[in-house]
Design an enzyme around this catalytic site. Structure first.
Site, short mmCIF file in Angstrom:
data_model
loop_
_atom_site.label_atom_id
_atom_site.label_comp_id
_atom_site.label_asym_id
_atom_site.label_seq_id
_atom_site.Cartn_x
_atom_site.Cartn_y
_atom_site.Cartn_z
N SER A 102 0.83 -1.19 0.00
CA SER A 102 0.00 0.00 0.00
C SER A 102 0.88 1.25 0.00
O SER A 102 1.69 1.42 -0.90
CB SER A 102 -0.96 -0.04 1.19
OG SER A 102 -2.03 0.85 0.99
N ASP A 123 -9.01 -4.75 -5.48
CA ASP A 123 -8.46 -3.97 -4.37
C ASP A 123 -9.26 -2.68 -4.20
O ASP A 123 -9.34 -1.87 -5.12
CB ASP A 123 -6.99 -3.64 -4.66
CG ASP A 123 -6.26 -3.00 -3.48
OD1 ASP A 123 -6.90 -2.29 -2.69
OD2 ASP A 123 -5.05 -3.21 -3.38
N HIS A 154 -7.01 -6.22 -0.25
CA HIS A 154 -5.90 -5.28 -0.26
C HIS A 154 -4.69 -5.98 0.36
O HIS A 154 -4.71 -6.38 1.51
CB HIS A 154 -6.30 -4.05 0.57
CG HIS A 154 -5.31 -2.93 0.55
ND1 HIS A 154 -4.95 -2.27 -0.60
CD2 HIS A 154 -4.61 -2.34 1.55
CE1 HIS A 154 -4.09 -1.31 -0.30
NE2 HIS A 154 -3.86 -1.33 0.99
#
Length: 526
Positions: free
Chosen positions: A237, A465, A495
């Site tokens: 991320s 995602d 995610h």
């Protein structure tokens, strides 16, 4: 108050991993250059001067602090240390801060490659608290790597940014995040101003130096102190943005690097927020479809699609007028409900909790489960203590990005955001005002991740995602440069692709990190 995040509160829900699925297509090409080894004690490799020569005092880890998220001490095979870094890298002999580190040493010391550094995103996630929880997913990598993570500057126990106290935070996160009247807009603006003032009062001297470029320079210092000639890195991320910035600053020091659930480096905060609104709506649509397939009669969102969205927006309208009670005595507001729904969409494993929470709210008139989900994303424990995720997220995001958005800017964009997502659109749009009035100017329009000359970097995107849409992976790979960015796409939900346990993706990433086998660009797993 809420801020548009660039990445994972996701793995702040650290233990919530996806169920494995199977299937892989794509052929590996020539292996990367073998990685140099470094001694387990972290005393060799390319060394600099000054802070790069420091020796770390590894010791048994204490329980995570409140700022890190609390909890119990990790098992005895985990060690912790504090590394000194310059507060201002332009003044290497000036004031220093301590960066909290954690490691689990490689199990096969004879074939040890080096230290594999993890950043779990946010920005604002404590690596020291998160890595031991997620470590079982990385057991294969722990054979030949020391697994290492850290609290980036401004996070957790690394000069963690301090803003509001717990009681004030409770009030702040309950402010209406989708204002519709002038009074509600003023309340949101006042909440943002209160938060900003508290951050400046409690952490003002540190705020100019918690930017991503400074954190990337910390990574290179870590590499040297740990004794590695090259950086071995796994970023998730926001951690992908950190990794991309590192690759730009230090292309020749990149060893093996995995960027998973990728932040698009070309988008400004408004574009990022719009993409997140679309991504969360897509994930919600996928949840509703799966829910209806299992039992549409019992599913709180019915047959899904327009019907399901209407049921949720109807619930949110009711919550705006009449928040629901919970066993804790706190109320589930519209804003907290949106937060809870978003939290559950980070992982397929929390979809049952979302179904339960929506059923409770729609049919039983209680908000316990959705509130618990919201708390998990906001970093609030059952005792009412907040970690510093919100404070760090705001501070890092605002010092990184130059853009500042007014109420008028948001109001002009609202139709586009609401079209992108009837559930999340207004919420993500109003999050853009979080940096307005921030006491430190932002540094860039967007990060530079061009890394000519760097070794191949794996760039992993997941089609479902919600927080970092898959398109960001392709953009990141393109901007890293030809021959550097290598895309791998997981056709699935959630995610953090590697942590889904998908056998194809795990095999691909492990072969790269452990053996230097670079997969074909465009490899797909399902």
């Amino acid at each position: 108050m809420h801020t548009v995040v660039r990445g994972a509160g996701a793995l702040g829900l650290a233990a919530l991993l996806l169920a494995p699925v199977s299937g892989c297509q794509g052929d590996a090409r020539s292996a990367a250059e073998p990685a140099p080894t470094s001694p387990a004690g972290g005393t060799g490799g390319t060394r600099g001067t000054g802070l790069a020569t420091q020796q770390l005092d590894w010791h048994a880890c204490p329980p995570p602090s409140t700022a890190q998220g609390g909890g119990t001490a990790p098992a005895s095979d985990w060690q912790c240390a504090t590394m000194k870094a310059a507060l201002d890298h332009a003044k290497p002999d000036g004031k220093t801060i301590g960066l909290a580190l954690i490691r689990s040493k490689a199990k096969d010391e004879q074939h040890r490659i080096g230290s594999l550094l993890f950043n779990f995103g946010g920005p604002g996630a404590s690596g020291v608290a998160t890595l031991p929880v997620l470590a079982p997913a990385y057991a294969s990598l722990n054979t030949r790597y020391d697994l290492v993570s850290f609290d980036p500057r401004g996070v957790g126990d690394s000069a963690g940014v301090k803003c509001l106290d717990d009681r004030a935070m409770d009030a702040n996160v309950a402010v209406d995040g989708t204002p519709e009247t002038p009074a509600e807009v003023k309340a949101l603006d006042d909440g943002n101003a209160q938060f900003t003032t508290a951050c400046d009062r409690n952490s003002g001297p540190e705020l100019p130096y918690v930017d991503t470029e400074s954190a990337a320079r910390d990574l290179d210092l870590m590499r040297q102190v740990l004794g590695d000639q090259k950086l071995f890195y796994f970023g998730i991320s926001y951690g992908t943005e950190l990794g991309g910035v590192y690759a730009h600053l230090f292309p020749r020091e990149v060893g093996r690097m995995v960027l998973d659930s990728v932040v698009d480096p070309t988008k400004d905060p408004q574009q990022t927020a719009l993409g997140q609104a679309q991504g969360f709506q897509l994930a919600l649509d996928d949840f509703m479809k799966a829910c209806a397939t299992q039992d549409s009669g019992a599913c709180p969102t019915g047959s899904g699609g327009a019907e399901g969205t209407a049921r949720i927006t109807d619930l949110l309208r009711k919550l705006e007028q009449s928040p629901l009670p919970t066993d804790s005595g706190r109320k589930l507001t519209e804003t907290l409900a949106i937060t809870g729904i978003a939290a559950a969409l980070y992982s397929q494993q929390t979809w049952p909790a979302l179904a339960s929470g929506l059923t409770q709210a729609m049919q039983q008139g209680t908000g316990d489960t959705l509130l618990q989900l919201a708390d998990s994303l906001l970093g609030r424990d059952p005792q009412g203590h907040y970690n510093n995720l919100n404070a760090a997220n705001r501070a890092i995001s605002c010092v990184d990005a130059r853009q500042r958005y007014s109420d008028q800017d948001v109001q002009q964009q609202l139709p586009q955001f609401r079209s992108a997502s009837p559930v999340f659109g207004a919420f993500t749009a109003w999050g853009l005002t979080g940096c307005t009035g921030w006491p430190v100017p932002g540094k860039t329009d967007h990060p530079d991740v061009s890394a000519p000359g760097a070794a191949p970097i794996l760039v992993v995107g997941t089609t479902g995602d919600p927080a970092t849409p898959v398109e960001g992976a392709h953009t990141m790979a393109q901007h890293l440069g030809t021959g550097v960015g290598v895309t791998v796409t997981l056709h699935g939900e959630g995610h953090g692709g590697y942590n889904t346990g998908n056998p194809c993706l795990k095999k691909t990433v492990d072969a790269y990190l452990l053996d230097g086998a670079v997969p074909a660009d465009g490899t797909a797993c399902s």
